[in-house]
Design an enzyme around this catalytic site. Structure first.
Site, mmCIF file in Angstrom:
data_model
loop_
_atom_site.group_PDB
_atom_site.id
_atom_site.type_symbol
_atom_site.label_atom_id
_atom_site.label_comp_id
_atom_site.label_asym_id
_atom_site.label_seq_id
_atom_site.Cartn_x
_atom_site.Cartn_y
_atom_site.Cartn_z
ATOM 1 N N CYS A 3 13.348 -22.967 -17.951
ATOM 2 C CA CYS A 3 12.824 -23.231 -16.391
ATOM 3 C C CYS A 3 11.828 -24.541 -16.092
ATOM 4 O O CYS A 3 11.020 -24.786 -17.003
ATOM 5 C CB CYS A 3 11.917 -22.007 -16.097
ATOM 6 S SG CYS A 3 10.924 -22.034 -14.628
ATOM 7 N N TRP B 67 12.408 -11.767 -16.951
ATOM 8 C CA TRP B 67 12.924 -12.538 -18.047
ATOM 9 C C TRP B 67 12.525 -11.632 -19.187
ATOM 10 O O TRP B 67 11.763 -10.622 -19.108
ATOM 11 C CB TRP B 67 11.806 -13.734 -18.172
ATOM 12 C CG TRP B 67 11.963 -14.683 -17.045
ATOM 13 C CD1 TRP B 67 11.560 -14.899 -16.027
ATOM 14 C CD2 TRP B 67 12.823 -15.915 -17.316
ATOM 15 N NE1 TRP B 67 11.920 -15.918 -15.265
ATOM 16 C CE2 TRP B 67 12.402 -16.841 -15.943
ATOM 17 C CE3 TRP B 67 13.646 -16.629 -18.263
ATOM 18 C CZ2 TRP B 67 13.342 -17.917 -15.609
ATOM 19 C CZ3 TRP B 67 14.161 -17.772 -18.125
ATOM 20 C CH2 TRP B 67 14.096 -18.175 -16.901
ATOM 21 N N THR C 10 8.098 -14.217 -12.381
ATOM 22 C CA THR C 10 8.219 -15.725 -12.598
ATOM 23 C C THR C 10 7.560 -16.227 -13.732
ATOM 24 O O THR C 10 6.616 -15.793 -14.392
ATOM 25 C CB THR C 10 7.785 -16.649 -11.567
ATOM 26 O OG1 THR C 10 6.444 -16.355 -11.350
ATOM 27 C CG2 THR C 10 8.478 -16.214 -10.204
ATOM 28 N N VAL C 11 8.104 -17.481 -14.383
ATOM 29 C CA VAL C 11 7.417 -18.083 -15.391
ATOM 30 C C VAL C 11 7.174 -19.549 -14.668
ATOM 31 O O VAL C 11 7.959 -20.002 -13.816
ATOM 32 C CB VAL C 11 8.258 -18.256 -16.698
ATOM 33 C CG1 VAL C 11 8.404 -17.055 -17.442
ATOM 34 C CG2 VAL C 11 9.741 -18.894 -16.404
ATOM 35 N N TYR D 19 16.763 -27.590 -5.286
ATOM 36 C CA TYR D 19 16.945 -26.006 -5.025
ATOM 37 C C TYR D 19 17.343 -25.927 -3.617
ATOM 38 O O TYR D 19 18.444 -25.176 -3.352
ATOM 39 C CB TYR D 19 15.697 -25.126 -5.434
ATOM 40 C CG TYR D 19 15.555 -25.194 -6.753
ATOM 41 C CD1 TYR D 19 16.004 -23.924 -7.586
ATOM 42 C CD2 TYR D 19 14.931 -26.022 -7.416
ATOM 43 C CE1 TYR D 19 15.904 -23.761 -8.811
ATOM 44 C CE2 TYR D 19 14.751 -25.938 -8.727
ATOM 45 C CZ TYR D 19 15.125 -24.821 -9.748
ATOM 46 O OH TYR D 19 14.900 -24.595 -11.013
#
Length: 358
Positions: A62, A95, A129-130, A193
């Site tokens: 990521c 994840w 999220t990370v 993105y």
């Protein structure tokens, strides 16, 4: 919770395969509603800086997590802040720690990052999220505010910086750094993105042109100084590098950002090569994980999940011309970071750095 545990789905699943993105008609925009608690010297949010108390969870795949790994390395926070690294892919829930023995993070005891979020917010409604910082004792997430985490590493964790740590967020330049970072977030970091996830030809063409206009502007800017803010590395470089290093392997083809390769833009490419061979940058990059993540997880863009073999990575080790500029890479009292911890060395098969033994 085991891998077979039929945990009920949550609203977070609706956009988990695209991280924190939400659909707005035919466009996509990043959901910027993060857990905004901060870990500070005075503990004003209830989370004081303490060595060994927290664990950074950051997937190498990521780009938003990559910047925290770079910052942690440059500042020498490895002994004060442990790191957990999920694998390069995730399912609709979260994840997962599938790279660890038994598929369980050895410190948190979790199979999924989702568990740390639910430990604090049982009905957490957003994407898992990370990067995320987790309180080890409670095993609960503290923050996933990726923009603030690295700023706090630079300004709140100073008692645990290594000797010779660079000043990544110099006070005299903060206003300009903040403005540049906001611009890069919208036009470049998120711009790739917006281009890749465009839901119509019209939106795609609009975002494509905006992205390339921004890259052209950065190409011009980097024709005036070695780094974005002058002769020394700052937070701005930490934020731009993860996007640039992914550009030719992923964004050029996978996200259709294909006006030209980064390698064909002299200043951006030489800048990328320069940082890649700078300690703390390239040694955090795992190309195999990066490509596996994008080409495998984004089934709507790449339904076959075939991961490309190219491009060749060795050109990243070719000489660059950035030393033509005034240079003070680490600042007046700064020095380069040492080698990565043995447990955190990128698999030599996943990076060209092993070619020269750097």
């Amino acid at each position: 919770m085991t891998a077979e545990d039929p945990t009920p789905t949550t609203p977070a699943e609706e956009h988990s395969t695209r991280g924190a993105y939400v659909a707005i008609g035919e466009s996509f925009d990043r959901d910027m509603n993060y857990i905004d608690d901060r870990i500070t010297r005075d503990g004003r949010d209830g989370w004081p800086v303490e060595a060994g108390r927290y664990r950074l969870v950051a997937a190498r795949a990521c780009p938003w997590a990559n910047r925290t790994l770079i910052s942690r390395r440059l500042l020498g926070l490895e002994t004060a802040l442990s790191v957990g690294m999920p694998g390069p892919t995730h399912d609709k829930r979260s994840w997962t720690f599938d790279l660890d023995e038994g598929g369980v993070d050895p410190v948190l005891g979790y199979e999924r990052l989702q568990q740390a979020y639910f430990a604090r917010f049982p009905d957490y409604p957003r994407g898992i999220t990370v990067p995320a910082v987790v309180d080890v004792s409670s095993r609960a997430v503290v923050t996933n505010d990726f923009q603030q985490i690295t700023l706090d590493f630079a300004t709140e964790w100073t008692a645990h910086h290594r000797e010779g740590a660079p000043d990544l967020y110099p006070e005299a330049q903060r206003e300009e750094i903040d403005a540049l970072n906001r611009w890069m977030l919208h036009h470049v970091n998120n711009g790739v993105y917006k281009t890749g996830f465009a839901g119509s030809q019209e939106v795609y063409e609009k975002e494509y042109r905006a992205l390339w206009a921004a890259l052209d502007e950065l190409e011009e800017r980097l024709g005036r100084s070695r780094y974005l803010m002058g002769p020394s590395i700052t937070e701005a470089d930490v934020r731009l590098f993860p996007t640039l290093i992914r550009f030719d392997p992923v964004y050029h083809g996978h996200f259709k950002a294909n006006r030209q390769t980064l390698a064909s833009m002299p200043n951006l490419w030489n800048y990328t090569k320069d940082l890649f061979t700078t300690p703390g940058f390239g040694d955090t990059v795992d190309f195999a994980q990066i490509k596996r993540h994008y080409y495998y997880v984004h089934e709507d863009i790449n339904p076959t999940q075939v991961v490309p073999l190219g491009p060749a990575l060795e050109p990243l080790l070719e000489g660059h011309d950035r030393d033509r500029f005034d240079t003070d890479t680490w600042g007046p009292q700064g020095t380069a970071p040492g080698a990565p911890l043995a447990a955190e060395v990128v698999d030599p098969a996943h990076t060209p750095l092993h070619v020269t033994g750097r």
